[in-house]
Design an enzyme around this catalytic site. Structure first.
Site, PDB file in Angstrom:
ATOM      1  N   CYS A   1      27.219  -1.268 -37.513  1.00 29.20           N
ATOM      2  CA  CYS A   1      25.888  -0.864 -37.098  1.00 29.20           C
ATOM      3  C   CYS A   1      25.444  -1.855 -35.817  1.00 29.20           C
ATOM      4  O   CYS A   1      25.925  -3.091 -35.897  1.00 29.20           O
ATOM      5  CB  CYS A   1      24.463  -1.215 -38.127  1.00 29.20           C
ATOM      6  SG  CYS A   1      23.090  -0.784 -37.635  1.00 29.20           S
TER       7      CYS A   1
ATOM      8  N   ARG B   1      18.907  16.741 -37.206  1.00 32.39           N
ATOM      9  CA  ARG B   1      18.198  15.571 -36.921  1.00 32.39           C
ATOM     10  C   ARG B   1      16.369  16.178 -36.632  1.00 32.39           C
ATOM     11  O   ARG B   1      15.546  15.398 -37.175  1.00 32.39           O
ATOM     12  CB  ARG B   1      18.549  14.846 -35.893  1.00 32.39           C
ATOM     13  CG  ARG B   1      17.698  13.410 -35.626  1.00 32.39           C
ATOM     14  CD  ARG B   1      18.463  12.560 -34.645  1.00 32.39           C
ATOM     15  NE  ARG B   1      17.342  11.652 -34.413  1.00 32.39           N
ATOM     16  CZ  ARG B   1      17.572  10.399 -33.712  1.00 32.39           C
ATOM     17  NH1 ARG B   1      18.817  10.219 -33.012  1.00 32.39           N
ATOM     18  NH2 ARG B   1      16.615   9.558 -33.623  1.00 32.39           N
TER      19      ARG B   1
ATOM     20  N   TYR C   1      13.644  -1.966 -37.764  1.00 29.15           N
ATOM     21  CA  TYR C   1      13.494  -0.835 -38.840  1.00 29.15           C
ATOM     22  C   TYR C   1      12.452  -1.423 -39.741  1.00 29.15           C
ATOM     23  O   TYR C   1      12.106  -0.355 -40.493  1.00 29.15           O
ATOM     24  CB  TYR C   1      14.690  -0.494 -39.387  1.00 29.15           C
ATOM     25  CG  TYR C   1      15.564   0.461 -38.482  1.00 29.15           C
ATOM     26  CD1 TYR C   1      15.349   1.965 -38.525  1.00 29.15           C
ATOM     27  CD2 TYR C   1      16.650  -0.210 -37.772  1.00 29.15           C
ATOM     28  CE1 TYR C   1      16.168   2.593 -37.703  1.00 29.15           C
ATOM     29  CE2 TYR C   1      17.174   0.839 -37.050  1.00 29.15           C
ATOM     30  CZ  TYR C   1      17.372   2.007 -36.763  1.00 29.15           C
ATOM     31  OH  TYR C   1      17.997   2.975 -36.155  1.00 29.15           O
TER      32      TYR C   1
END
Length: 440
Positions: free
Chosen positions: A171, A95, A255
Site C-alpha cells: 500500500c 468502481r 482513511y
C-alpha cells in the site's frame, strides 16, 4: 539466462510508467531482464499505449530491459521471479457503482471502505486465486506482490485459501504518511521513522521519530485544525480536532476520517457526487488525460501528472520491495503479511500491515505487542469484516456476504446492509459468478 523476469498483471494501468521508472533507476542492483505487461481484451488499447511508453523509457535510459505485451497470462507467468498485480475487475465503471449505490442509502461509497470495499474484494479475490493457481504450476518460487485493493483483504484470502506462502500486500499509505510527517516537520523524509501497525487502510503510527527521537506529540500538535497536511489525493483533508488527537495519542492514517468523521465525509461525498461526480468519475477523467499524454510518441519519461492519482507511489513501493528482497537488504518497510504474533490483538494466521525487515526469504514482521486500547476494537472489527468478506468471496455464499456487510462499521443497520447487498449483487452480477451458480 541471468537477470530477473517480472510479470505485471494489469500492465495497462496508468501506474505502470512509475513501475518502469523504478526498475530503470535501480537497474544496476536490480537487473530486470524481462518485464511482461499482461492485460485483458478490454484493456488492450491501454496496454499498447503504456507498453509503447515503457519501451521508449527503457530505450532512453539505455538499459537492456525487454518489454513484452500480452493477453496470455500463462505465457507471461512461466518462469517468473516476481509477479505484481494491479487490477481493477470491472474497470472504473465497477468502481462508480461501488461509490454511487451506497450513497443512495446514506452510506459512504468508497473504493476500499464500507460496501464498496466489500464488493471490490468479492470481485477481485477469485481472480487473484486463479493467478495463484497458475503461479503454483508455472512459477512456484516467484513472489506475488499485490497492490490491488483492498490489499489487506486480498492478502488475507491468499494466505487463508491458497497454498501460496510467498505473498506480500502493498500500500502507498505508509509512504504517504511518512512524506506528510516530513513535510509538516519541514525535514528530509530520510530523517523520519514511523512505527506502523494495524491493517491496510486502518494503520496507525504508534511512534514517530525524527533522528531517533520520538516527536509524536509535536507532530500531533501540527496536524490539528482545518488541514492535517497528512492526506492523499483521493481523500478530503478535514484536519483533526485538537482535543481528539491529543486523546488518541497515536497518528491516524487518512482513511480513518471515514470512521472518526463519518457524517462530514458522507455529506462531502454526497455533495461531490452531485456536483462533480464520484471519485471514480473524477479518476476516469484524470486517466483519460494521462493516456492522452502517454500516446505522445515524444514522451519518454513518467509524466508528473501521474501523481494526481490517489495511488501515486504504489509502484515506487513495489520496486523498493522487490529490490530489497532480491538484494537481501534487510531494511524496514511497511507491508501486508501474515501476522505471526507481531500484533498481539490479531490472530497469528491473519494478514496485518506492519513494519517488517525485508530479507531474501521475505518480510520478517517486527513485534509491537498489543495495539492501544482506544483503537484495538476498531482494528479487530475491520479484521473480522475482512475475514468474513474473504470467505464470502471464495464461497459465493449470500448469507456470509450479508454478514460481512453488516459487520462493517460504516453500515448502520442489518436492513440497510441487505438492501445495499442486493442492489450491488445485481449491479455487479457479470463479475460475481460465484454468487450466481446455476441450479442443478
Amino acid at each position: 539466462m541471468s537477470g530477473i523476469k517480472i510479470v505485471t498483471i494489469g500492465g495497462g494501468s496508468s501506474y505502470t510508467p512509475e513501475l518502469v521508472e523504478g526498475f530503470i533507476r535501480r537497474y544496476d542492483e536490480l537487473p530486470v531482464r524481462e518485464l511482461w505487461l499482461v492485460d485483458i481484451p478490454e484493456g488492450e488499447k491501454k496496454l499498447q499505449t503504456v507498453g509503447a511508453l515503457a519501451k521508449r523509457m527503457v530505450e532512453k535510459a539505455g538499459v537492456p530491459i525487454e518489454i513484452h505485451l500480452t493477453q496470455d497470462r500463462r505465457k507471461a507467468l512461466a518462469g517468473a521471479d516476481f509477479v505484481t498485480t494491479q487490477m481493477r475487475v470491472g474497470l472504473l465503471d465497477a468502481r462508480i457503482k461501488d461509490e454511487r449505490i451506497p450513497l443512495k442509502y446514506g452510506v459512504i461509497g468508497q473504493e476500499t471502505n464500507g460496501p464498496g470495499g466489500l464488493f471490490k474484494g468479492l470481485r477481485t479475490i477469485p481472480v487473484i486465486m486463479d493467478i495463484c493457481r497458475d503461479m503454483e504450476e508455472l512459477c512456484p518460487d516467484a513472489w506475488l506482490i499485490n497492490f490491488t485493493n483492498p490489499a489487506g483483504m486480498v492478502t488475507e484470502a491468499v494466505l487463508r485459501y491458497t497454498n501460496r506462502k510467498k505473498v506480500i500486500g502493498l500500500c502507498n499509505v505508509p509512504i504517504g504518511m511518512k512524506m506528510g510527517v516530513a513535510s509538516v516537520l519541514g525535514v528530509e523524509q530520510s530523517r523520519v521513522h514511523i512505527d506502523f501497525a494495524g491493517l491496510n487502510h486502518m494503520i496507525f503510527g504508534l511512534g514517530v521519530y525524527l533522528d531517533g527521537e520520538n516527536v509524536i506529540s509535536q507532530v500531533m500538535d501540527k496536524i490539528t485544525g482545518d488541514q492535517s497536511g497528512i492526506t492523499m489525493q483521493n481523500i478530503l483533508d478535514l484536519g483533526w480536532d485538537k482535543d481528539f488527537i491529543k486523546a488518541l495519542g497515536i497518528l491516524p492514517c487518512p482513511y480513518h476520517r471515514y470512521y472518526y468523521q463519518t457524517r462530514t465525509m458522507l455529506e462531502h461525498e454526497l455533495e461531490e457526487a452531485e456536483q462533480k461526480g464520484t471519485r471514480a468519475e473524477v479518476v476516469k477523467q484524470v486517466e483519460a488525460e494521462l493516456f492522452a499524454l502517454y500516446e505522445d510518441p515524444d514522451l519518454d519519461i513518467k509524466p508528473p501528472q501521474l501523481e494526481k492519482r490517489g495511488g501515486a507511489y504504489y509502484s515506487e513501493a513495489a520496486c523498493n520491495l522487490i529490490y530489497s528482497i532480491y538484494n537481501d537488504k534487510r531494511d524496514i518497510q511497511t507491508v501486508n503479511v501474515r501476522n505471526n504474533g507481531a500484533i498481539a490483538s490479531i490472530p497469528d494466521d491473519s494478514a496485518v500491515e506492519v513494519n517488517c525487515v525485508i530479507t531474501r526469504e521475505g518480510p520478517i514482521p517486527l513485534a509491537v505487542g498489543d495495539l492501544p486500547v482506544p483503537v484495538r476494537g476498531l482494528v479487530q472489527q475491520i479484521k473480522s469484516f475482512e475475514r468474513v468478506a474473504a470467505e464470502a468471496a471464495v464461497t459465493g455464499n449470500y448469507h456470509t456476504a450479508l454478514l460481512a456487510m453488516n459487520i462493517n462499521p460504516l453500515v448502520p443497520s442489518d436492513v440497510i446492509a441487505k438492501k445495499i447487498l442486493d442492489e450491488m449483487l445485481e449491479a455487479h452480477k457479470e463479475h460475481l459468478p460465484q454468487f450466481f451458480k446455476p441450479v442443478t
